[in-house]
Design an enzyme around this catalytic site. Sequence first.
Site, short mmCIF file in Angstrom:
data_model
loop_
_atom_site.label_atom_id
_atom_site.label_comp_id
_atom_site.label_asym_id
_atom_site.label_seq_id
_atom_site.Cartn_x
_atom_site.Cartn_y
_atom_site.Cartn_z
N SER A 51 0.86 -1.19 0.00
CA SER A 51 0.00 0.00 0.00
C SER A 51 0.89 1.23 0.00
O SER A 51 1.86 1.29 0.76
CB SER A 51 -0.91 0.00 1.22
OG SER A 51 -1.78 1.11 1.19
N GLU A 52 0.56 2.23 -0.85
CA GLU A 52 1.51 3.33 -1.04
C GLU A 52 1.72 4.19 0.20
O GLU A 52 2.66 4.98 0.26
CB GLU A 52 1.10 4.21 -2.23
CG GLU A 52 -0.19 4.94 -2.07
CD GLU A 52 -1.28 4.36 -2.94
OE1 GLU A 52 -2.04 5.14 -3.51
OE2 GLU A 52 -1.37 3.12 -3.03
N ASN A 53 0.85 4.07 1.21
CA ASN A 53 1.08 4.84 2.44
C ASN A 53 2.13 4.18 3.33
O ASN A 53 2.46 4.72 4.39
CB ASN A 53 -0.23 5.04 3.21
CG ASN A 53 -0.89 3.73 3.60
OD1 ASN A 53 -1.00 2.82 2.80
ND2 ASN A 53 -1.36 3.65 4.82
#
Length: 216
Positions: A51-53
């Site tokens: 997940s890009e976070n």
Amino acid sequence: MSKPYTPRTVTEVARRLIQDIPEGAYVNLGIGQPMMISNLLPPDREIILQSENGVVGMGPVAEGDDIDTELVNAGKQFVTLLPGGSIVHHADSFAMIRGGHIDICVLGAFQVSVRGDLANWRTRDPAAIPAVGGAMDLARGAKQVFVMMEHTTRGSESKLVETCDYPLTGVGVVDRIYTDLATLAVTPSGLLVVDRVDGLSHEALEEISKLRLLRE
């Protein structure tokens, strides 16, 4: 008169897409329908969700006692972390994305053109708040881009188009499209129908899509 075919459910579309994810792949799931994939991965498959976070090794959506309010995905859902998973700095996460270390990104879309152009962040709705997020980075940085979406809008307009007229997220970035009616591959000659739901003919799919589609 009832239709001679039954569209796939979102769950069925997700399961069909999972079939095309190779073992050991690093996969990013976009916001919306693609997030369902995390709950449907077979336990005997090794597919690493990112997940890009800043989550690597993401598990299914968390429920009940499994909820950790400090562990969320990019869509702000509470998620779980699989054994061996890790939390990384946001900059490191995007270094993975921009550095070409994500094998597959699964995104939703408003439109996909016959050349694989992707529009998934803004429509002509003045009331909608445009927000591209990390989609542009993912569309360009991932080795492959899979799109998961309904085949048509609520107004029965095809989301597969000759040319996108919404603002683009990426040009020529989409490799495969998974809809409630069919699976299609983007090729230099156009959109190739890989499979379609039972009872839906190739000609009927072309009529719904308002496009000429290639046969395998």
